[in-house]
Every structure is written in structure tokens, then in C-alpha cells.
Write an enzyme that holds these catalytic residues in place. Structure first.
Site, PDB file in Angstrom:
ATOM      1  N   ARG A   1      -0.390 -13.791   6.116  1.00 19.21           N
ATOM      2  CA  ARG A   1      -1.508 -12.894   6.370  1.00 19.21           C
ATOM      3  C   ARG A   1      -3.040 -13.407   6.894  1.00 19.21           C
ATOM      4  NH1 ARG A   1       0.364 -11.539   1.251  1.00 19.21           N
ATOM      5  NH2 ARG A   1       1.471  -9.367   1.294  1.00 19.21           N
TER       6      ARG A   1
ATOM      7  N   ILE B   1      -6.332  -1.171   6.185  1.00 12.41           N
ATOM      8  CA  ILE B   1      -4.907  -1.779   5.697  1.00 12.41           C
ATOM      9  C   ILE B   1      -4.572  -2.996   6.705  1.00 12.41           C
ATOM     10  CG2 ILE B   1      -4.420   0.638   4.526  1.00 12.41           C
ATOM     11  CD1 ILE B   1      -2.273   0.779   6.683  1.00 12.41           C
ATOM     12  N   PHE B   2      -5.391  -3.487   7.759  1.00 16.30           N
ATOM     13  CA  PHE B   2      -4.646  -4.199   8.499  1.00 16.30           C
ATOM     14  C   PHE B   2      -5.025  -5.695   8.184  1.00 16.30           C
ATOM     15  CE2 PHE B   2      -8.385  -2.787  10.840  1.00 16.30           C
ATOM     16  CZ  PHE B   2      -8.996  -4.070  10.991  1.00 16.30           C
ATOM     17  N   ASN B   3      -4.262  -6.743   8.075  1.00 20.45           N
ATOM     18  CA  ASN B   3      -4.278  -8.005   7.469  1.00 20.45           C
ATOM     19  C   ASN B   3      -5.405  -9.054   8.142  1.00 20.45           C
ATOM     20  OD1 ASN B   3      -2.907  -7.958   4.912  1.00 20.45           O
ATOM     21  ND2 ASN B   3      -1.057  -7.663   6.132  1.00 20.45           N
TER      22      ASN B   3
ATOM     23  N   HIS C   1      -5.307 -10.094  -1.323  1.00 18.05           N
ATOM     24  CA  HIS C   1      -3.995  -9.604  -0.664  1.00 18.05           C
ATOM     25  C   HIS C   1      -3.249 -10.728   0.188  1.00 18.05           C
ATOM     26  CE1 HIS C   1      -1.240  -6.722   0.492  1.00 18.05           C
ATOM     27  NE2 HIS C   1      -1.522  -6.896   1.576  1.00 18.05           N
TER      28      HIS C   1
END
Length: 330
Positions: free
Chosen positions: A92, A123-125, A180
Site C-alpha cells: 500500500r 478508501i484509496f491506498n 492500514h
């Protein structure tokens, strides 16, 4: 069809697999009939728009555009999957520079076109850092913007359910906190399996380490199996987060949120915490765990700080001391 609200929801990156699944999930769950599909790639977003209309959801009032002014103006809720996807062999964190530049533009569009938006999910890494970037540039209050983190916890829940042969919702308290990414903190001490503490289930230390590794590599495993990054599970979890912000069922899985807490020792980062999202925004509480778990969380926080410093060095966001110039709420 009865909808939760009539307010405008914008799906950013709607031409992609995550985005298109979010549109369909939002309509299936009856969140709002007024959904704008936004993407920079016209054929893709046009195709998704056509397919969604051909589903014939009762009362749906869909639109699509490649113009950010048209998309963002009047938006009350936004979910953005509008970054580059992760590919096999990538972490990520490998997506950091390009996607944080996209996140900065995203935040500026919010500030310019919809400063009265109620809630935004990124939500994009790497989601912790893209969300932080978007928050700084958007001018929003910290409780108005969250990032996807629940997927790590549901992967842990899945692994433990399979390990003990129980239905997945019988595994509770299976949570990951912090980043995350590869440095996420995986907590076991609060886990119960069909009401019984995990510590009483006879799980060996070696097997627990394997389960933790599988959880951390959950996204990579999907890429190996399907040849592309996850799209159905992040789409569903993101829509459930925005549903809670709309006043629907509260979202109680961990979410990435802005933390600047002297007492906890976590400052100026977005990170997964024990959270609740409701119509008033996101609210976090103090994580509890063993000394080893808390040390793991501290290490994850320090990794997030390093990524924050990297985007500062790239001039994507200003130095922490200057954040208030862009966002008076920080």
C-alpha cells in the site's frame, strides 16, 4: 423504494471496480436515489452509469460526469476510490506519492465546491495518508472525514472463523488498529469466539502468528487469487460507513480517523482506532490491549509518522505547524 435520505452522494472513481460496486451497493441498501458518478475516464464512468440505470432501481436519480465542479457542487456525502490501484508485488505504501497528489486535489475540490459536505470516506491506498492529505486540503472538521480500515478487521474475523469452524459473526472483537498497511497492529486480547475468549481456545502462538500474517497480507492474497486488488469488500465496507453518517445503522468496526491526542501520545495522524460512525460523525475511544499489543500499535503509529513526514518532504502537505493555514479545524 424508501431511501434513507435524498441528499446527494458522490462516488469518486465510479468508473472503476470499487467505485461501480459502491454505486450498486448504495442503491441496493437504499441510501439515496441521488448519486453522482464521477471519474476522469469518460467511457468507463459512462458504462457504469448505463449499467446502473439498466438495473432499474426504483426512484434512482443517477448522473455521471468528468467535471469536478459538476460532481462536487451540492454534495453532502462523498466516497472516494479515485486513486491508482495496488498491483501484485506492491505494498500500500508504494502508492504513496501519486495517490497523495490525487488526494490533495480531491481535498481542494471539496473546499472549493462543497465545503458544507457532511461526511467523506477515503478508501484509496495508502488510505491513512491519502485521507490525512485530503483532510488537510479540504478544510473539514476531523470528525467529518474517515478512511477505510475495517477490511483488516473483517479479514482477521474471517480467518478466526475458519480456524474454529464457526459462523463469521460469532467472532467478535477481532480488530486491527493503527495503520492500514504492513505495519498494522493486530489485537487478540479482546477476541471472543462464540462468546469464549480466544485465550481459552487453545490456539498456539505459532498458529496465531500465521493468522496475523494472513491478515496483514489479506490484500496481497486477493491479488494473487483474482489477478486484481480487492473491490467488493472495500466497496461494501465504505458504503456501510457512509450509511452510518447518513443516520442509518451505526458503524462500529474500526475506521481511520484523525487523532491528535496528547493523552494517548498519538499526534497529527489518521489511524484506525476503536470508533463509532453515526450522523454526528466519527468518534474514537482509547484502544485497550496487552503490553505487546500496545507496543505494536506504537510501532504502527511511528510508521504513520514517517509516511506523514515523507508527504511533507514532497510538498504535498505543509509542515504540521502550518496545517491551520489550510485547515483551521486542525
Amino acid at each position: 423504494m424508501n431511501y434513507l435520505t435524498n441528499e446527494k452522494l458522490v462516488i469518486v472513481g465510479a468508473g472503476g471496480m470499487i467505485g461501480s460496486n459502491m454505486v450498486q451497493t448504495a442503491l441496493t441498501l437504499g441510501l439515496t436515489p441521488n448519486i453522482c458518478l464521477y471519474d476522469i475516464y469518460e467511457p468507463g464512468v459512462h458504462g457504469v452509469f448505463d449499467e446502473m440505470e439498466q438495473c432499474a432501481f426504483p426512484g434512482a436519480n443517477l448522473s455521471y460526469t468528468v467535471d469536478p465542479a459538476e460532481a462536487f457542487t451540492g454534495a453532502k456525502y462523498i466516497i472516494s476510490s479515485g486513486g491508482a490501484p495496488r498491483k501484485e508485488g506492491m505494498t500500500r505504501e508504494d502508492l504513496l506519492k501519486g495517490n497523495c497528489k490525487i488526494a490533495a486535489d480531491f481535498g481542494e475540490n471539496i473546499k472549493k465546491y462543497c465545503p458544507d459536505v457532511k461526511h467523506v470516506v477515503v478508501i484509496f491506498n495508502p488510505a491513512d495518508v491519502t485521507a490525512l492529505t485530503a483532510l488537510i486540503h479540504s478544510g473539514l472538521k476531523p470528525n467529518q472525514l474517515t478512511s477505510l480500515a475495517a477490511l483488516d478487521s473483517t479479514r482477521l474475523q474471517q480467518a478466526l472463523a475458519h480456524e474454529f469452524g464457526v459462523q463469521q459473526d460469532k467472532v467478535t472483537g477481532a480488530h486491527t488498529y493503527g495503520g492500514h498497511g504492513e505495519q498494522m497492529a493486530v489485537f487478540a486480547s479482546q477476541v471472543k469466539v462464540d462468546g469464549k475468549p480466544l485465550s481459552e481456545m487453545g490456539l498456539s502462538a505459532e498458529r496465531w502468528e500465521e493468522i496475523k500474517h494472513h491478515t496483514v497480507q489479506g490484500g496481497s492474497n486477493i491479488i494473487k487469487l483474482r489477478g486484481r486488488s480487492s473491490f467488493q469488500s472495500p466497496a461494501y465496507n465504505a458504503v456501510k460507513m457512509i450509511e452510518a453518517a447518513m443516520g442509518g445503522e451505526k458503524f462500529t468496526l474500526p475506521a481511520g480517523c484523525y487523532v491528535n491526542d496528547e493523552k494517548l501520545g498519538f499526534k497529527n495522524v489518521m489511524m484506525a482506532m476503536p470508533t463509532t460512525i453515526d450522523a454526528t460523525g466519527v468518534h474514537y475511544s482509547e484502544p485497550t490491549g496487552t503490553p505487546e499489543e500496545m507496543a505494536s500499535l506504537q510501532a504502527s503509529y511511528e510508521h504513520l509518522c514517517k509516511m506523514r513526514e515523507e508527504i511533507i518532504s514532497l510538498d504535498i502537505v505543509p509542515a504540521v505547524a502550518d496545517w491551520k493555514k489550510d485547515n483551521a479545524n486542525l
